[in-house]
Design a protein around this motif. Structure first.
Motif, mmCIF file in Angstrom:
data_model
loop_
_atom_site.group_PDB
_atom_site.id
_atom_site.type_symbol
_atom_site.label_atom_id
_atom_site.label_comp_id
_atom_site.label_asym_id
_atom_site.label_seq_id
_atom_site.Cartn_x
_atom_site.Cartn_y
_atom_site.Cartn_z
ATOM 1 N N VAL A 239 0.866 -1.223 -0.044
ATOM 2 C CA VAL A 239 -0.003 0.042 0.052
ATOM 3 C C VAL A 239 0.871 1.092 0.034
ATOM 4 O O VAL A 239 1.874 1.523 1.048
ATOM 5 N N ILE A 277 -7.199 2.882 -1.551
ATOM 6 C CA ILE A 277 -7.619 3.362 -0.007
ATOM 7 C C ILE A 277 -7.706 4.713 -0.058
ATOM 8 O O ILE A 277 -6.933 5.554 -0.719
ATOM 9 N N LYS A 279 -8.511 8.347 1.787
ATOM 10 C CA LYS A 279 -8.564 9.292 3.204
ATOM 11 C C LYS A 279 -9.566 10.236 2.858
ATOM 12 O O LYS A 279 -9.320 11.113 1.819
ATOM 13 N N TYR A 295 -11.579 6.880 6.560
ATOM 14 C CA TYR A 295 -11.130 6.187 5.164
ATOM 15 C C TYR A 295 -12.125 5.199 4.664
ATOM 16 O O TYR A 295 -13.049 4.774 5.269
ATOM 17 N N ILE A 297 -12.393 2.054 1.724
ATOM 18 C CA ILE A 297 -11.367 1.042 1.156
ATOM 19 C C ILE A 297 -12.401 0.033 0.450
ATOM 20 O O ILE A 297 -13.619 -0.200 0.692
ATOM 21 N N ILE A 315 -4.554 0.042 7.367
ATOM 22 C CA ILE A 315 -5.229 1.433 7.130
ATOM 23 C C ILE A 315 -5.120 1.829 8.633
ATOM 24 O O ILE A 315 -4.669 3.078 8.992
ATOM 25 N N ASP A 319 -2.722 5.291 9.666
ATOM 26 C CA ASP A 319 -3.455 6.312 10.678
ATOM 27 C C ASP A 319 -2.569 6.547 11.778
ATOM 28 O O ASP A 319 -2.148 7.898 12.149
#
Length: 330
Positions: A239, A277, A279, A295, A297, A315, A319
């Motif tokens: 990611v 993903i 934000k 978020y 996804i 995720i 963060d």
């Protein structure tokens, strides 16, 4: 005896059969078979039947999402987190805003709520209605106050909404039960040395099994995370996202600044992009007065529940590493 105008020597006899209800003893929960095959996924035997009225009274099923849905079937899915996670296509992760952190030099434990999106209409934004999982951090006050969020030690449980038998009142009640356990040890990180690692484990119905781990890789221009399945040395997924996006550098409520995108790649398939993903912007008050983030996804179509659990963990890890304003000492 006289019945109306007729005289009868013997009155009618009414026979009443008394049926004694059978008592079903509560049995301990049996072990669940954890497999990647959706058809072989079984729920633990819980011993006593759960009525539809009990499920509705405990708000286990949100009838507002689908009033025509069968309550018992929906409850069965909600009570089986593996099956629930297998069926999820898009989710929204919402961090709880702690506004008191803005006015006092303290850091509270992070809390997150995961909402399910509509699998039949992926273009519709995921609304905060269908809550499927909750997450809460467990850490010491020393770690939160004296260590940067980039490196502090913490543990977290991803919990699902299920039915649990209460021995005191001899009936079922709705509660949040543990499903996935996340753990990160403290590491003093310097550039590419001693990078942070998040361990992901299954903690469901007495079964503990490592699902994998996530490493925050060193990169000068990208936010990069490597996802390893189980104990494999080579990364299965990555990611990454540009650190110079408007949604990261600026919190203005304009279109470009309201979201940042992180791409997901399949390392086993020559680095092919398999999803993203996002934000996203929440509200002006939440963005200005707290460090809470949101978020969205979209899972890859062929992803198993194990891989989806690793993506969710990545995720949450991201963060902590990059979007906690209290960690400016990073």
């Amino acid at each position: 005896s006289t019945w109306g105008n007729n005289t009868m020597e013997n009155p009618p006899i009414v026979q009443i059969d008394v049926v004694t209800p059978q008592t079903v003893d509560h049995q301990p929960e049996a072990a669940v078979a954890v497999t990647d095959d959706f058809a072989n996924t079984r729920t633990p035997a819980i011993g006593k039947p759960v009525s539809n009225s009990l499920l509705a009274s405990n708000n286990l099923v949100d009838q507002s999402m689908n009033p025509n849905a069968d309550t018992a079937m929906t409850a069965q899915i909600l009570n089986d987190p593996i099956r629930l996670l297998t069926n999820l296509v898009r989710v929204r992760i919402v961090q709880k805003a702690q506004y008191i952190e803005t006015f006092c030099p303290c850091e509270f434990e992070n809390e997150y709520t995961i909402y399910a999106g509509n699998p039949h209409d992926p273009d519709v934004e995921v609304e905060k209605i269908n809550k499927v999982f909750t997450c809460k951090e467990r850490s010491t006050c020393f770690q939160r106050a004296c260590c940067a969020s980039f490196s502090r030690e913490f543990a977290m449980d991803i919990r699902y909404k299920g039915m649990e038998y209460n021995e005191l009142i001899s009936q079922y009640g709705c509660t949040w039960l543990p499903f996935i356990a996340l753990r990160r040890e403290y590491k003093c990180t310097c550039c590419c040395i001693n990078r942070p690692v998040l361990t992901v484990e299954l903690n469901y119905n007495g079964i503990k099994e490592q699902l994998g781990y996530v490493i925050n890789e060193f990169n000068c221009c990208l936010f990069s995370f490597a996802i390893h399945e189980r104990k494999e040395e080579k990364a299965s997924y990555k990611v990454s996202g540009d650190c110079c996006q408007c949604g990261i550098c600026c919190n203005c409520p304009c279109e470009k600044c309201m979201r940042a995108v992180f791409d997901m790649y399949d390392c086993k398939n020559y680095g092919k992009k398999i999803g993203e993903i996002k934000k996203i912007w929440s509200t002006c008050v939440k963005e200005c007065c707290s460090d809470a983030n949101e978020y969205i996804i979209t899972f890859p179509g062929a992803a198993t529940w194990r891989q989806k659990a690793l993506f969710l963990s990545a995720i949450l890890f991201m963060d902590y590493c990059y979007f906690e304003k209290k960690g400016k000492q990073n």
